[in-house]
Design a protein around this motif. Structure first.
Motif: not given
Length: 178
Positions: A7-10, A61-71, A87-92, A94-101
């Motif tokens: 999607d636009r973010y992941l 799961i890759i965050h497109k803006k940072t190209n980091q693995k988030i889960g 599985w969402i990495l700890k630092q990511y 409670r930011k809504g990224l799990g729902t999006r992924a």
């Protein structure tokens, strides 16, 4: 690296053994273990010998803006009970990224794998997971709840069962338009 869905973010890309070290570290994290009522006892060598073809869907799961693995997302190999885990990495968290992924994972399961339904479970104390599953259209299936013992306290805990069918998910088109 091919993209399975985005999607636009992941972006979801296929899991490979190159991802084992980060996934293993995630599984060793206390919050992850609490969320799955599981303490990993396998050595890294044992974990990294998993046959990836055993799972019909396993993605990073890759965050497109940072190209980091988030889960990670993984679908159980059981066709009669296709359970999608996240599985969402700890630092990511409670930011809504799990729902999006998870939405991307469900879209892949329904549109690419053509599954008629997906199931999920969450322990009764995991309010964030319950909220996410309800938001995504999952329905409670109390007859499939599991009573277990906590591997941490020995006390009885309940894994709450959920189910989502393809037609319900499709009717919630707003999920994919964000």
């Amino acid at each position: 690296m091919c993209t399975l869905i985005e999607d636009r973010y992941l972006r979801l890309v296929p899991y490979t053994h190159d991802d084992d070290k980060a996934m293993y570290k995630c599984l060793k994290e206390k919050g992850t273990q609490l969320g799955f009522n599981y303490i990993i006892t396998e050595s890294f060598e044992e974990f990294s010998s998993i046959d990836l073809d055993f799972y019909p869907f396993w993605a990073v799961i890759i965050h497109k803006k940072t190209n980091q693995k988030i889960g990670y997302l993984r679908l159980s190999p059981f066709k009669s009970n296709p359970d999608l885990s996240i599985w969402i990495l700890k630092q990511y968290r409670r930011k809504g990224l799990g729902t999006r992924a998870y939405t991307l994972g469900l879209t892949y399961c329904f549109e690419t794998l053509h599954l008629p339904e997906v199931v999920a479970g969450s322990y009764e104390y995991n309010e964030a997971s319950h909220h996410m599953l309800a938001k995504l259209g999952f329905k409670r299936v109390p007859s499939h709840d599991l009573n277990e013992r906590s591997v941490f306290t020995g006390k009885r805990i309940k894994q709450v069962a959920y189910q989502l069918d393809q037609s319900t998910f499709t009717s919630l088109s707003y999920l994919r338009n964000n």
